[in-house]
Design a protein around this motif. Structure first.
Motif, short mmCIF file in Angstrom:
data_model
loop_
_atom_site.label_atom_id
_atom_site.label_comp_id
_atom_site.label_asym_id
_atom_site.label_seq_id
_atom_site.Cartn_x
_atom_site.Cartn_y
_atom_site.Cartn_z
N TYR A 131 -73.14 45.30 18.58
CA TYR A 131 -72.32 45.62 19.76
C TYR A 131 -72.29 47.13 19.98
CZ TYR A 131 -68.39 46.96 22.54
OH TYR A 131 -67.61 47.58 23.48
N PHE A 132 -71.93 47.88 18.94
CA PHE A 132 -71.82 49.33 19.11
C PHE A 132 -73.17 49.96 19.44
CE2 PHE A 132 -67.80 48.77 16.75
CZ PHE A 132 -66.96 49.41 17.65
N ASP A 133 -74.24 49.45 18.86
CA ASP A 133 -75.56 50.02 19.11
C ASP A 133 -76.05 49.70 20.52
OD1 ASP A 133 -78.00 51.35 18.56
OD2 ASP A 133 -78.93 49.45 17.99
N ALA A 134 -75.84 48.48 20.98
CA ALA A 134 -76.36 48.06 22.29
C ALA A 134 -75.47 48.51 23.45
CB ALA A 134 -76.54 46.55 22.32
N ALA A 135 -74.16 48.34 23.32
CA ALA A 135 -73.24 48.67 24.41
C ALA A 135 -73.00 50.18 24.51
CB ALA A 135 -71.92 47.94 24.24
N LYS A 136 -73.14 50.87 23.42
CA LYS A 136 -72.95 52.33 23.35
C LYS A 136 -71.63 52.80 23.96
CE LYS A 136 -77.83 53.45 23.01
NZ LYS A 136 -77.90 52.94 21.66
N PRO A 137 -70.51 52.28 23.45
CA PRO A 137 -69.23 52.78 23.95
C PRO A 137 -68.97 54.20 23.45
CG PRO A 137 -68.87 51.29 22.12
CD PRO A 137 -70.34 51.26 22.41
N GLY A 138 -68.18 54.94 24.17
CA GLY A 138 -67.67 56.27 23.83
C GLY A 138 -68.50 57.12 22.88
N PRO A 139 -68.13 57.13 21.59
CA PRO A 139 -68.80 58.05 20.67
C PRO A 139 -70.30 57.75 20.49
CG PRO A 139 -67.20 56.67 19.51
CD PRO A 139 -67.06 56.38 20.97
N VAL A 140 -70.69 56.51 20.62
CA VAL A 140 -72.12 56.17 20.47
C VAL A 140 -72.89 56.68 21.67
CG1 VAL A 140 -73.78 54.32 20.04
CG2 VAL A 140 -71.46 54.13 19.11
N ARG A 141 -72.31 56.56 22.86
CA ARG A 141 -72.96 57.10 24.07
C ARG A 141 -73.10 58.62 23.95
NH1 ARG A 141 -70.34 54.46 27.58
NH2 ARG A 141 -68.52 55.83 27.63
N TRP A 142 -72.04 59.28 23.45
CA TRP A 142 -72.11 60.73 23.23
C TRP A 142 -73.25 61.06 22.25
CZ3 TRP A 142 -71.34 62.94 18.40
CH2 TRP A 142 -71.42 64.34 18.38
N ALA A 143 -73.32 60.35 21.13
CA ALA A 143 -74.35 60.60 20.13
C ALA A 143 -75.74 60.37 20.69
CB ALA A 143 -74.12 59.73 18.90
N ASP A 144 -75.87 59.36 21.55
CA ASP A 144 -77.16 59.04 22.14
C ASP A 144 -77.65 60.16 23.07
OD1 ASP A 144 -79.37 57.17 22.54
OD2 ASP A 144 -78.55 56.88 24.57
N SER A 145 -76.71 60.91 23.64
CA SER A 145 -77.09 61.97 24.58
C SER A 145 -77.31 63.33 23.91
CB SER A 145 -76.02 62.11 25.66
OG SER A 145 -74.83 62.63 25.11
N CYS A 146 -76.97 63.44 22.64
CA CYS A 146 -77.01 64.75 21.97
C CYS A 146 -78.40 65.28 21.67
CB CYS A 146 -76.22 64.68 20.66
SG CYS A 146 -74.45 64.73 20.91
N PHE A 147 -79.26 64.46 21.16
CA PHE A 147 -80.57 64.92 20.69
C PHE A 147 -81.66 64.13 21.39
CE2 PHE A 147 -77.51 65.44 17.27
CZ PHE A 147 -77.65 66.79 16.96
#
Length: 180
Positions: A131-147
């Motif tokens: 769920y967290f990996d696929a939906a990318k809520p909040g902090p995961v979405r932020w992490a996905d955009s960092c690098f």
């Protein structure tokens, strides 16, 4: 200077299944990054890679003590960073869906820190991580955009959002255990 692409490397994530199968064996980094072939699944390669990681973790657990598994995870993070960097560059896509080493190592971390638990607990951990990996809520979405991009920064970025997703799944598990 960036080394040239290996011969006949697929130039996009939309490469044919046959081209990706050839790509898998063209370089050791490809084999690792594509999760020993689990990333070649036509449907939901991230989920298939996570399932492969779950099964691989159970095999590791049968042979190794928890401290040794922790060492395997630490080495796998470093090797995975290299493999994801190389494979993404050779594919010409900054975070291709067929690269699933990030899911594999992340589910290992979740299971390593959350064990012992039975099948249903492991399935819940699997589902939470997905769920967290696929939906990318909040902090995961932020992490996905960092690098983003290619090179070592991009290779780290492939791993980073999954590590944050693993952390989020572990937080939910910890809260659940606290109250029940």
């Amino acid at each position: 200077m960036t080394p040239p692409l290996p011969p006949a490397a697929p130039s996009s994530a939309a490469a044919s299944p046959q081209a990706l199968r050839r790509f898998l064996f063209m370089h050791p980094a490809h084999f690792i990054a594509l999760g020993c072939g689990s990333g070649l699944a036509r449907v939901a390669p991230g989920t298939v890679g996570t399932a492969w990681g779950w099964l691989a973790y159970l095999a590791l657990q049968a042979w190794l003590q928890p401290a040794a598994i922790g060492l395997v995870i630490a080495v796998s993070l470093v090797v995975g960073w290299w493999a994801c960097t190389v494979a993404a560059r050779h594919l010409g896509v900054s975070d291709p869906g067929c690269i699933v080493w990030d899911e594999i190592v992340a589910i290992w971390i979740v299971l390593w820190l959350a064990m012992p638990m039975g099948f249903w607990g492991q399935l819940a951990a699997f589902a939470l991580f997905r769920y967290f990996d696929a939906a990318k809520p909040g902090p995961v979405r932020w992490a996905d955009s960092c690098f983003k991009g290619f090179g070592w920064r991009g290779g780290f970025g492939i791993l980073f959002d999954d590590l944050v997703a693993a952390f989020c799944a572990l937080m939910v598990i910890a809260i659940w255990r606290w109250f029940w």
